[in-house]
Design an enzyme around this catalytic site. Structure first.
Site, PDB file in Angstrom:
ATOM      1  N   LYS A 173      60.695 110.014  47.960  1.00  0.00           N
ATOM      2  CA  LYS A 173      61.301 108.677  48.077  1.00  0.00           C
ATOM      3  C   LYS A 173      62.207 108.607  49.289  1.00  0.00           C
ATOM      4  CE  LYS A 173      60.290 106.914  43.696  1.00  0.00           C
ATOM      5  NZ  LYS A 173      60.491 107.222  42.293  1.00  0.00           N
ATOM      6  N   LYS A 228      47.516 110.946  43.551  1.00  0.00           N
ATOM      7  CA  LYS A 228      47.395 110.656  42.118  1.00  0.00           C
ATOM      8  C   LYS A 228      47.296 109.145  41.900  1.00  0.00           C
ATOM      9  CE  LYS A 228      51.899 109.784  40.214  1.00  0.00           C
ATOM     10  NZ  LYS A 228      52.496 109.567  38.933  1.00  0.00           N
ATOM     11  N   LYS A 278      50.877 103.450  39.936  1.00  0.00           N
ATOM     12  CA  LYS A 278      51.128 102.006  40.018  1.00  0.00           C
ATOM     13  C   LYS A 278      52.171 101.705  41.080  1.00  0.00           C
ATOM     14  CE  LYS A 278      54.402 102.643  36.399  1.00  0.00           C
ATOM     15  NZ  LYS A 278      54.404 103.164  35.106  1.00  0.00           N
TER      16      LYS A 278
HETATM   17  P1  ATP Z   1      53.384 105.863  38.571  1.00  0.00           P
HETATM   18  O1  ATP Z   1      53.245 106.835  39.695  1.00  0.00           O
HETATM   19  O2  ATP Z   1      52.131 105.211  38.210  1.00  0.00           O
HETATM   20  O3  ATP Z   1      54.505 104.886  38.790  1.00  0.00           O
HETATM   21  P2  ATP Z   1      55.110 107.293  36.879  1.00  0.00           P
HETATM   22  O4  ATP Z   1      54.948 108.728  36.562  1.00  0.00           O
HETATM   23  O5  ATP Z   1      56.203 106.950  37.818  1.00  0.00           O
HETATM   24  O6  ATP Z   1      53.727 106.748  37.328  1.00  0.00           O
HETATM   25  P3  ATP Z   1      55.563 106.379  34.163  1.00  0.00           P
HETATM   26  O7  ATP Z   1      55.016 105.106  33.666  1.00  0.00           O
HETATM   27  O8  ATP Z   1      56.981 106.605  33.861  1.00  0.00           O
HETATM   28  O9  ATP Z   1      55.300 106.338  35.691  1.00  0.00           O
HETATM   29  O10 ATP Z   1      54.695 107.606  33.675  1.00  0.00           O
HETATM   30  C1  ATP Z   1      54.312 107.771  32.359  1.00  0.00           C
HETATM   31  C2  ATP Z   1      53.548 109.052  32.194  1.00  0.00           C
HETATM   32  O11 ATP Z   1      52.304 109.008  32.910  1.00  0.00           O
HETATM   33  C3  ATP Z   1      54.238 110.339  32.691  1.00  0.00           C
HETATM   34  O12 ATP Z   1      54.151 111.321  31.683  1.00  0.00           O
HETATM   35  C4  ATP Z   1      53.462 110.747  33.904  1.00  0.00           C
HETATM   36  O13 ATP Z   1      53.471 112.140  34.106  1.00  0.00           O
HETATM   37  C5  ATP Z   1      52.069 110.245  33.563  1.00  0.00           C
HETATM   38  N1  ATP Z   1      51.243 109.983  34.745  1.00  0.00           N
HETATM   39  C6  ATP Z   1      51.529 109.148  35.763  1.00  0.00           C
HETATM   40  N2  ATP Z   1      50.532 109.121  36.664  1.00  0.00           N
HETATM   41  C7  ATP Z   1      49.569 109.968  36.194  1.00  0.00           C
HETATM   42  C8  ATP Z   1      48.283 110.373  36.682  1.00  0.00           C
HETATM   43  N3  ATP Z   1      47.806 109.904  37.808  1.00  0.00           N
HETATM   44  N4  ATP Z   1      47.561 111.249  35.943  1.00  0.00           N
HETATM   45  C9  ATP Z   1      48.068 111.737  34.777  1.00  0.00           C
HETATM   46  N5  ATP Z   1      49.263 111.391  34.273  1.00  0.00           N
HETATM   47  C10 ATP Z   1      50.017 110.527  34.960  1.00  0.00           C
END
Ligand code: ATP
Ligand code: LTN
Length: 329
Positions: free
Chosen positions: A111, A193, A196
């Site tokens: 970030k 990965k 969102k």
């Molecule tokens: P994003 O990158 O989409 O914003 P995040 O990890 O910031 O994802 P959260 O909604 O807080 O957003 O994540 C919820 C769960 O989803 C966490 O346990 C995270 O590890 C898992 N996760 C996020 N992206 C992936 C992915 N591409 N494959 C598998 N698990 C994922």
């Protein structure tokens, strides 16, 4: 009964990566553990959010938890900011965590690299708030995707240090990272990965709320590797990712899947994937629409009450350890 705790941020939309990496395992584990599933809105505001949208996004994520199969009669579902102990324990743990540890967190470093001057102190402190979430519930197991592994290691280090310096207070949690599905990749760029928060890669991200047409389009345009064979092979990340998604959505074994697509082209796989995914999403989307608004409020209220009672016990214990209780009398 051992405990699990996990959470997701009410930012953007929930995608297939979130489901396959995390939510799916919450559902699978909820009956074998005492389970707490949190909507982590305090984590969400570490990046600027439209205040008018925060409450709506929080409720939408709660609906998604329920729609994918979290049973509120079995699990505690609640909103992080409804339990003030999360913020309070964060302060106590801030005094135990080291700046040098937080500076090593890869999500924080990413970030800073991307936004340099605009990273809030909240982003820096994000892992400590996450540690507080987990430690408040004396959690044994934390089901998350691969990207959260480093945060879990920090949580363990903080718990061990606190217990050593201020007396046994916290259970030291283990991560639960699935062998398959812990890192679903973007359909548009299999080196990244599925995410969102990555603005450019909308096309690579299947949302749980996507309509049929969007699902078809995204799979159709999915990047593939050179070569034509449809085989699980880590050296071909694009096709491996598509096959992993297919495997997890159908429960067919890799051998069965390879047999099914023998001699067929990528187009056939993409079409079959789109069909399976649309069928998978349909009942989830129907349930999201059918959950009654008052019922949802009631679930979140009850969840907050149950969570609060447990969190308060741990918070008091931590405060006693630090010498913060007992000065008034
Ligand atoms: P994003 O990158 O989409 O914003 P995040 O990890 O910031 O994802 P959260 O909604 O807080 O957003 O994540 C919820 C769960 O989803 C966490 O346990 C995270 O590890 C898992 N996760 C996020 N992206 C992936 C992915 N591409 N494959 C598998 N698990 C994922
Ligand atoms: N950082 C996590 C969300 C999160 C979390 C937690 C996960 C916040 N607190 C406690 C497990 C346990 C993420 O997925 N982005």
């Amino acid at each position: 009964m051992k405990r699990i705790f996990s959470g997701a941020q009410p930012t953007g939309n929930v995608h297939l990566g979130n489901y396959l990496g995390a939510l799916r395992n919450w559902v699978a584990l909820q009956r074998d553990y005492e389970s707490f599933f949190c909507i982590v809105n305090l984590h969400a505001i570490t990046a600027p959010q439209d205040p008018k949208m925060v409450a709506a996004k929080t409720r939408e994520l709660a609906r998604i938890y329920l729609a994918v199969g979290i049973d509120p009669n079995v699990s505690t579902v609640f909103v992080q900011s409804d339990v003030p102990a999360h913020a309070e324990l964060t302060w106590l743990l801030n005094c135990v965590a080291r700046v040098s540890e937080l500076e090593r967190m890869t999500q924080y470093k990413d970030k800073v690299r991307k936004h340099e001057e605009n990273v809030s102190v909240g982003v820096f402190d994000y892992p400590v708030l996450m540690a507080a979430d987990i430690l408040l519930y004396q959690t044994d197991l934390v089901p998350v995707g691969e990207d959260q592994k480093q945060h879990l290691e920090l949580t363990r280090d903080i718990a061990i240090r606190f217990n050593r310096d201020y007396g046994q207070t916290f259970v030291v949690p283990d991560p639960f990272i699935p062998k398959v599905g812990a890192r679903i990749m973007s359909l548009a760029d299999p080196a990244k990965k599925m995410s969102k928060s990555d603005e450019e890669s909308e096309a690579g991200c299947i949302m749980l709320l996507d309509n049929d047409e969007a699902v078809r389009r995204k799979f159709k345009r999915a990047v593939t590797d050179s070569g034509t064979e449809i085989k699980f092979d880590e050296s071909r990340p694009a096709i491996n990712n598509l096959l992993t998604i297919y495997h997890l959505l159908t429960n067919k074994t890799p051998a069965e899947i390879e047999e099914q697509f023998k001699g067929k082209g990528y187009a056939a796989l993409k079409q079959e994937l789109a069909d399976v995914c649309i069928e998978f999403l349909k009942p989830i989307q129907e349930r999201i629409r059918s959950i009654d608004d008052d019922k949802l409020s009631q679930i979140l209220e009850q969840g907050a009450e149950r969570a609060e009672a447990i969190a308060q016990l741990t918070l008091n214990h931590a405060k006693k350890g630090l010498g913060l209780i007992g000065a008034r009398s």
